[in-house]
Scaffold this motif. Structure first.
Motif, mmCIF file in Angstrom:
data_model
loop_
_atom_site.group_PDB
_atom_site.id
_atom_site.type_symbol
_atom_site.label_atom_id
_atom_site.label_comp_id
_atom_site.label_asym_id
_atom_site.label_seq_id
_atom_site.Cartn_x
_atom_site.Cartn_y
_atom_site.Cartn_z
ATOM 1 N N VAL A 146 0.838 -1.200 0.000
ATOM 2 C CA VAL A 146 0.000 0.000 0.000
ATOM 3 C C VAL A 146 0.868 1.244 0.000
ATOM 4 C CG1 VAL A 146 -1.729 1.325 1.279
ATOM 5 C CG2 VAL A 146 -1.923 -1.172 1.142
ATOM 6 N N LEU A 147 1.928 1.232 0.809
ATOM 7 C CA LEU A 147 2.852 2.367 0.831
ATOM 8 C C LEU A 147 3.396 2.667 -0.561
ATOM 9 C CD1 LEU A 147 5.028 1.823 4.052
ATOM 10 C CD2 LEU A 147 3.414 3.687 3.627
ATOM 11 N N LEU A 148 3.826 1.610 -1.248
ATOM 12 C CA LEU A 148 4.385 1.783 -2.589
ATOM 13 C C LEU A 148 3.333 2.337 -3.542
ATOM 14 C CD1 LEU A 148 6.628 1.413 -4.683
ATOM 15 C CD2 LEU A 148 5.872 -0.965 -4.957
ATOM 16 N N GLY A 149 2.126 1.775 -3.496
ATOM 17 C CA GLY A 149 1.061 2.217 -4.398
ATOM 18 C C GLY A 149 0.671 3.666 -4.171
ATOM 19 N N VAL A 150 0.554 4.052 -2.904
ATOM 20 C CA VAL A 150 0.178 5.430 -2.588
ATOM 21 C C VAL A 150 1.288 6.394 -3.013
ATOM 22 C CG1 VAL A 150 -0.334 7.053 -0.727
ATOM 23 C CG2 VAL A 150 -1.380 4.789 -0.721
#
Length: 210
Positions: free
Chosen positions: A15-19
């Motif tokens: 999620v961190l990477l996607g955001v």
């Protein structure tokens, strides 16, 4: 051009990477820090004083309202946007009462819109959070409509219901932003609401919105 500085706090690396990728794709936003737990997130927000933080509603055993409260205390100008995959109403209500500026569910379609809205100093609630199948956020016990909305007040309310900012509502209705703010103030009074988020939820319960 102003570059808005964003911190992302989420305990899922994917999620961190996607955001980060989603935000960094915008020319006027950049991610300046990431954290995977509440303590690190609170410390980072205090040190970096970002313009906004995208905060996961659930971070281990930490109570999200407490996290919001501490971030608001250490960085009072930072806008907190809750980012969640969960639909429980009470935690969202508690976080909004503790200083969060808005809530958006975890998919890519509305995150940037939500961020732009809170960065503009306004509140944001994901339209899906107002679905009648859910208990609307922030609705008081009383459902009484103090006074009928005027057509323009209703137009403004409908604009907010689809996630538009004050500026976007003003542009769509060919009004000034100050005029929209005036309509907003009057519709809040008529709905007995203390905020735009609460007004939308009350309007949904009263079936003023589809």
């Amino acid at each position: 051009m102003t570059i808005h500085r964003i911190v992302v706090v989420d305990d899922h690396p994917v999620v961190l990477l996607g955001v980060r990728q989603l935000i960094d794709a915008e020319s006027d936003m950049t991610v300046i820090g990431e954290a995977q737990d509440a303590a690190s997130g609170i410390r980072m927000v205090g040190e970096l004083q970002p313009d906004a933080v995208v905060l996961d509603l659930r971070l281990g055993d930490n109570a999200s309202p407490d996290v919001c409260r501490e971030m608001t205390t250490t960085a009072p100008r930072t806008r907190i946007l809750l980012h969640t995959a969960y639909e429980q109403v009470e935690p969202l209500r508690a976080c909004l009462r503790s200083g969060a500026a808005g809530v958006v569910f975890k998919d890519e379609s509305l995150l940037v819109t939500a961020l732009r809205t809170v960065l503009a100093g306004e509140e944001y609630v994901d339209p899906r959070a107002l679905d009648q199948s859910r208990d609307p956020i922030g609705v008081p016990d009383s459902d009484e409509l103090v006074e009928r909305l005027t057509p323009r007040e209703y137009d403004v309310l409908c604009g907010f219901a689809v996630g538009k900012s004050t500026r976007e509502v003003a542009n769509s209705l060919n009004l000034t932003e100050n005029t929209v703010r005036s309509y907003t103030k009057s519709l809040l009074t008529k709905l007995g609401a203390n905020s735009r988020l609460q007004a939308l939820a009350i309007a949904k319960r009263l079936r003023l919105l589809p």
